[in-house]
Design a protein around this motif. Structure first.
Motif, PDB file in Angstrom:
ATOM      1  N   PRO A  54      -0.456 -66.014  -6.100  1.00 28.67           N
ATOM      2  CA  PRO A  54      -0.522 -64.667  -6.690  1.00 28.67           C
ATOM      3  C   PRO A  54      -0.700 -63.567  -5.640  1.00 28.67           C
ATOM      4  CG  PRO A  54      -1.970 -66.185  -7.865  1.00 28.67           C
ATOM      5  CD  PRO A  54      -1.444 -66.934  -6.677  1.00 28.67           C
ATOM      6  N   GLY A  55      -1.452 -63.855  -4.575  1.00 27.19           N
ATOM      7  CA  GLY A  55      -1.696 -62.855  -3.536  1.00 27.19           C
ATOM      8  C   GLY A  55      -0.421 -62.443  -2.804  1.00 27.19           C
ATOM      9  N   MET A  56       0.567 -63.336  -2.745  1.00 26.18           N
ATOM     10  CA  MET A  56       1.839 -62.968  -2.106  1.00 26.18           C
ATOM     11  C   MET A  56       2.577 -61.951  -2.970  1.00 26.18           C
ATOM     12  SD  MET A  56       4.044 -62.923   0.236  1.00 26.18           S
ATOM     13  CE  MET A  56       3.557 -64.167   1.450  1.00 26.18           C
ATOM     14  N   ALA A  57       2.535 -62.147  -4.283  1.00 25.07           N
ATOM     15  CA  ALA A  57       3.179 -61.182  -5.189  1.00 25.07           C
ATOM     16  C   ALA A  57       2.543 -59.800  -5.027  1.00 25.07           C
ATOM     17  CB  ALA A  57       3.070 -61.664  -6.631  1.00 25.07           C
ATOM     18  N   VAL A  58       1.215 -59.770  -4.868  1.00 27.69           N
ATOM     19  CA  VAL A  58       0.509 -58.503  -4.657  1.00 27.69           C
ATOM     20  C   VAL A  58       0.956 -57.872  -3.340  1.00 27.69           C
ATOM     21  CG1 VAL A  58      -1.757 -57.426  -4.308  1.00 27.69           C
ATOM     22  CG2 VAL A  58      -1.503 -59.277  -5.981  1.00 27.69           C
ATOM     23  N   LEU A  59       1.050 -58.696  -2.296  1.00 27.73           N
ATOM     24  CA  LEU A  59       1.456 -58.185  -0.982  1.00 27.73           C
ATOM     25  C   LEU A  59       2.898 -57.668  -1.012  1.00 27.73           C
ATOM     26  CD1 LEU A  59       0.474 -57.782   1.930  1.00 27.73           C
ATOM     27  CD2 LEU A  59       1.368 -60.051   2.484  1.00 27.73           C
ATOM     28  N   GLU A  60       3.754 -58.329  -1.763  1.00 30.69           N
ATOM     29  CA  GLU A  60       5.148 -57.875  -1.868  1.00 30.69           C
ATOM     30  C   GLU A  60       5.218 -56.501  -2.537  1.00 30.69           C
ATOM     31  OE1 GLU A  60       6.687 -62.128  -3.092  1.00 30.69           O
ATOM     32  OE2 GLU A  60       8.417 -60.951  -2.425  1.00 30.69           O
ATOM     33  N   GLU A  61       4.387 -56.291  -3.549  1.00 32.37           N
ATOM     34  CA  GLU A  61       4.322 -54.966  -4.204  1.00 32.37           C
ATOM     35  C   GLU A  61       3.884 -53.890  -3.210  1.00 32.37           C
ATOM     36  OE1 GLU A  61       1.837 -54.674  -7.729  1.00 32.37           O
ATOM     37  OE2 GLU A  61       2.650 -56.582  -8.457  1.00 32.37           O
ATOM     38  N   ILE A  62       2.858 -54.215  -2.437  1.00 33.16           N
ATOM     39  CA  ILE A  62       2.314 -53.257  -1.464  1.00 33.16           C
ATOM     40  C   ILE A  62       3.357 -52.939  -0.397  1.00 33.16           C
ATOM     41  CG2 ILE A  62       0.601 -53.036   0.401  1.00 33.16           C
ATOM     42  CD1 ILE A  62      -1.238 -54.835  -1.483  1.00 33.16           C
ATOM     43  N   ALA A  63       4.036 -53.985   0.109  1.00 37.55           N
ATOM     44  CA  ALA A  63       5.019 -53.801   1.189  1.00 37.55           C
ATOM     45  C   ALA A  63       6.239 -53.019   0.714  1.00 37.55           C
ATOM     46  CB  ALA A  63       5.434 -55.161   1.743  1.00 37.55           C
ATOM     47  N   ALA A  64       6.583 -53.177  -0.551  1.00 46.34           N
ATOM     48  CA  ALA A  64       7.751 -52.471  -1.095  1.00 46.34           C
ATOM     49  C   ALA A  64       7.549 -50.957  -1.041  1.00 46.34           C
ATOM     50  CB  ALA A  64       8.018 -52.927  -2.524  1.00 46.34           C
ATOM     51  N   GLU A  65       6.289 -50.512  -1.052  1.00 47.73           N
ATOM     52  CA  GLU A  65       5.989 -49.078  -0.946  1.00 47.73           C
ATOM     53  C   GLU A  65       6.152 -48.578   0.488  1.00 47.73           C
ATOM     54  OE1 GLU A  65       4.949 -47.029  -3.596  1.00 47.73           O
ATOM     55  OE2 GLU A  65       5.523 -48.770  -4.820  1.00 47.73           O
ATOM     56  N   LEU A  66       6.121 -49.512   1.455  1.00 51.22           N
ATOM     57  CA  LEU A  66       6.174 -49.136   2.873  1.00 51.22           C
ATOM     58  C   LEU A  66       7.575 -49.175   3.449  1.00 51.22           C
ATOM     59  CD1 LEU A  66       3.106 -51.234   4.138  1.00 51.22           C
ATOM     60  CD2 LEU A  66       3.173 -48.754   3.855  1.00 51.22           C
ATOM     61  N   SER A  67       8.436 -50.060   2.916  1.00 51.76           N
ATOM     62  CA  SER A  67       9.748 -50.269   3.524  1.00 51.76           C
ATOM     63  C   SER A  67      10.697 -50.942   2.536  1.00 51.76           C
ATOM     64  CB  SER A  67       9.581 -51.165   4.760  1.00 51.76           C
ATOM     65  OG  SER A  67      10.842 -51.559   5.264  1.00 51.76           O
ATOM     66  N   ASP A  68      12.005 -50.802   2.799  1.00 47.29           N
ATOM     67  CA  ASP A  68      12.973 -51.556   2.008  1.00 47.29           C
ATOM     68  C   ASP A  68      13.587 -52.684   2.843  1.00 47.29           C
ATOM     69  OD1 ASP A  68      14.518 -50.077   3.680  1.00 47.29           O
ATOM     70  OD2 ASP A  68      15.496 -48.884   2.125  1.00 47.29           O
ATOM     71  N   ASP A  69      12.952 -52.969   4.004  1.00 50.25           N
ATOM     72  CA  ASP A  69      13.400 -54.100   4.820  1.00 50.25           C
ATOM     73  C   ASP A  69      12.243 -55.101   4.943  1.00 50.25           C
ATOM     74  OD1 ASP A  69      14.857 -55.764   6.486  1.00 50.25           O
ATOM     75  OD2 ASP A  69      14.623 -54.495   8.266  1.00 50.25           O
TER      76      ASP A  69
ATOM     77  N   ALA B 227     -11.972 -60.725  -1.215  1.00 47.04           N
ATOM     78  CA  ALA B 227     -13.178 -61.513  -1.482  1.00 47.04           C
ATOM     79  C   ALA B 227     -13.344 -61.689  -2.987  1.00 47.04           C
ATOM     80  CB  ALA B 227     -14.400 -60.815  -0.887  1.00 47.04           C
ATOM     81  N   PHE B 228     -13.764 -62.867  -3.404  1.00 40.32           N
ATOM     82  CA  PHE B 228     -14.022 -63.151  -4.821  1.00 40.32           C
ATOM     83  C   PHE B 228     -15.480 -63.556  -5.003  1.00 40.32           C
ATOM     84  CE2 PHE B 228      -9.368 -64.623  -5.072  1.00 40.32           C
ATOM     85  CZ  PHE B 228      -8.949 -63.418  -5.597  1.00 40.32           C
ATOM     86  N   ARG B 229     -16.084 -63.130  -6.076  1.00 48.99           N
ATOM     87  CA  ARG B 229     -17.420 -63.608  -6.411  1.00 48.99           C
ATOM     88  C   ARG B 229     -17.397 -64.427  -7.706  1.00 48.99           C
ATOM     89  NH1 ARG B 229     -17.963 -62.960  -2.107  1.00 48.99           N
ATOM     90  NH2 ARG B 229     -19.343 -61.652  -0.859  1.00 48.99           N
ATOM     91  N   GLU B 230     -16.361 -64.195  -8.522  1.00 49.71           N
ATOM     92  CA  GLU B 230     -16.241 -64.970  -9.756  1.00 49.71           C
ATOM     93  C   GLU B 230     -14.766 -65.263  -9.994  1.00 49.71           C
ATOM     94  OE1 GLU B 230     -16.758 -61.506 -12.976  1.00 49.71           O
ATOM     95  OE2 GLU B 230     -18.291 -61.592 -11.442  1.00 49.71           O
ATOM     96  N   SER B 231     -14.476 -66.371 -10.637  1.00 51.57           N
ATOM     97  CA  SER B 231     -13.085 -66.729 -10.867  1.00 51.57           C
ATOM     98  C   SER B 231     -12.459 -65.761 -11.868  1.00 51.57           C
ATOM     99  CB  SER B 231     -12.984 -68.167 -11.386  1.00 51.57           C
ATOM    100  OG  SER B 231     -13.699 -68.292 -12.575  1.00 51.57           O
ATOM    101  N   GLY B 232     -11.191 -65.520 -11.730  1.00 57.53           N
ATOM    102  CA  GLY B 232     -10.489 -64.603 -12.627  1.00 57.53           C
ATOM    103  C   GLY B 232     -10.719 -63.143 -12.320  1.00 57.53           C
ATOM    104  N   GLN B 233     -11.334 -62.854 -11.174  1.00 56.96           N
ATOM    105  CA  GLN B 233     -11.671 -61.478 -10.831  1.00 56.96           C
ATOM    106  C   GLN B 233     -10.429 -60.659 -10.482  1.00 56.96           C
ATOM    107  OE1 GLN B 233     -14.327 -60.951  -7.282  1.00 56.96           O
ATOM    108  NE2 GLN B 233     -12.635 -59.609  -6.773  1.00 56.96           N
ATOM    109  N   GLY B 234      -9.455 -61.283  -9.831  1.00 58.38           N
ATOM    110  CA  GLY B 234      -8.199 -60.600  -9.529  1.00 58.38           C
ATOM    111  C   GLY B 234      -8.228 -59.801  -8.244  1.00 58.38           C
ATOM    112  N   PHE B 235      -7.110 -59.108  -7.993  1.00 56.47           N
ATOM    113  CA  PHE B 235      -6.875 -58.422  -6.726  1.00 56.47           C
ATOM    114  C   PHE B 235      -7.008 -56.903  -6.872  1.00 56.47           C
ATOM    115  CE2 PHE B 235      -4.976 -62.561  -6.207  1.00 56.47           C
ATOM    116  CZ  PHE B 235      -5.132 -62.867  -4.871  1.00 56.47           C
ATOM    117  N   SER B 236      -7.850 -56.440  -7.763  1.00 57.81           N
ATOM    118  CA  SER B 236      -7.961 -55.011  -8.051  1.00 57.81           C
ATOM    119  C   SER B 236      -8.239 -54.178  -6.799  1.00 57.81           C
ATOM    120  CB  SER B 236      -9.059 -54.773  -9.097  1.00 57.81           C
ATOM    121  OG  SER B 236      -9.308 -53.391  -9.240  1.00 57.81           O
ATOM    122  N   ALA B 237      -9.226 -54.596  -6.007  1.00 58.13           N
ATOM    123  CA  ALA B 237      -9.589 -53.815  -4.816  1.00 58.13           C
ATOM    124  C   ALA B 237      -8.434 -53.788  -3.814  1.00 58.13           C
ATOM    125  CB  ALA B 237     -10.844 -54.401  -4.171  1.00 58.13           C
ATOM    126  N   ALA B 238      -7.789 -54.930  -3.623  1.00 55.35           N
ATOM    127  CA  ALA B 238      -6.655 -54.992  -2.688  1.00 55.35           C
ATOM    128  C   ALA B 238      -5.520 -54.096  -3.161  1.00 55.35           C
ATOM    129  CB  ALA B 238      -6.175 -56.438  -2.546  1.00 55.35           C
TER     130      ALA B 238
END
Ligand code: MN
Length: 251
Positions: free
Chosen positions: A14-29, A127-138
């Motif tokens: 799941p973290g890769m999908a989040v990173l792909e979203e973030i990177a798409a805002e920075l570049s189209d390559d 960082a996670f403290r509980e399961s299911g917390q998600g990537f909100s801060a990232a």
């Protein structure tokens, strides 16, 4: 700007999908080259005893049957023969990479591999403290953290380690540039059991790890609800000891 994305949790994490979203805002390559399977704790290992395979998952998306270091190295040698990336982002790791996690971390090691090649690199962990917390801060803070880092010329053989605190984006208190803290895994928990053939096995736990929350460390910052930003160097020489150790060899 050409950006390579990688991680140690595997291309389907799941973290890769989040990173792909973030990177798409920075570049189209944007390219992805990541391990095919989970490789957390792989450190900076390079597969030398067997071949690795490159699989294509779509345009500019590849997985490697190896470690994070294999993925980055193969991307450099095979995918980017014409033009190397301008930036490598590794993450977003599911779980923190703080203090002495650095040398165990495949996430950070993938960024180290880029730094060795002279390419600016950032490792990102949630960082996670509980399961299911998600990537909100990232999700909420990655762009704000990355913009100044991308605009700063980094010294050779250095990289940046970023950790997002375990809370919702709106509850994050800010960004702190801090030094590496201290972890001691030698007294961590150990799960003991018996396998189906009656042989004992052991499994390393990640709790009960001794650590300090010294002022100005990444551990303190994330614990207090800040995003931690720590510049790291690959020269691990303890310069202060060169003189004292050298004296021992001249007597
Ligand atoms: Mn991981």
């Amino acid at each position: 700007m050409r950006i390579l994305l990688t991680n140690d949790d595997g291309i389907h994490a799941p973290g890769m999908a989040v990173l792909e979203e973030i990177a798409a805002e920075l570049s189209d390559d944007v390219w992805v080259c990541a391990p095919a399977e989970e490789n957390s704790g792989a450190g900076h290992s390079l597969t030398l005893h067997m071949p690795v395979r490159l699989r294509e998952h779509g345009e500019h998306r590849f997985s490697v049957t190896g470690t994070p270091t294999d993925a980055v190295n193969l991307a450099f040698r095979k995918l980017f023969r014409e033009k190397m990336p301008d930036l490598v982002l590794s993450g977003i790791n599911a779980g923190e990479n703080l203090a002495d996690d650095i040398t165990y971390s495949g996430t950070i090691s993938a960024a180290m591999e880029a730094a060795l090649a002279g390419i600016p690199a950032v490792a990102l962990s949630q960082a996670f403290r509980e399961s299911g917390q998600g990537f909100s801060a990232a999700k909420g803070w990655a762009a704000r953290v990355l913009a100044p880092i991308i605009g700063t010329p980094m010294a050779r053989r250095t990289l940046v380690n970023v950790n997002f605190p375990p809370r919702a984006a709106e509850d994050v208190r800010g960004i702190r540039v801090v030094r590496q803290g201290f972890h001691d895994y030698s007294r961590g928990s150990l799960v003991e059991g018996t396998d189906p053939r009656g042989r004992p096995y052991f499994w390393f736990g990640l709790d009960d790890i001794e650590h300090t929350l010294d002022h100005g460390t990444d551990l303190e910052a994330v614990n207090d609800g800040y995003v931690s930003v720590t510049p790291l160097q690959l020269d691990l020489t303890h310069h202060a000891s060169i003189g004292t150790l050298a004296e021992r060899f001249t007597q």
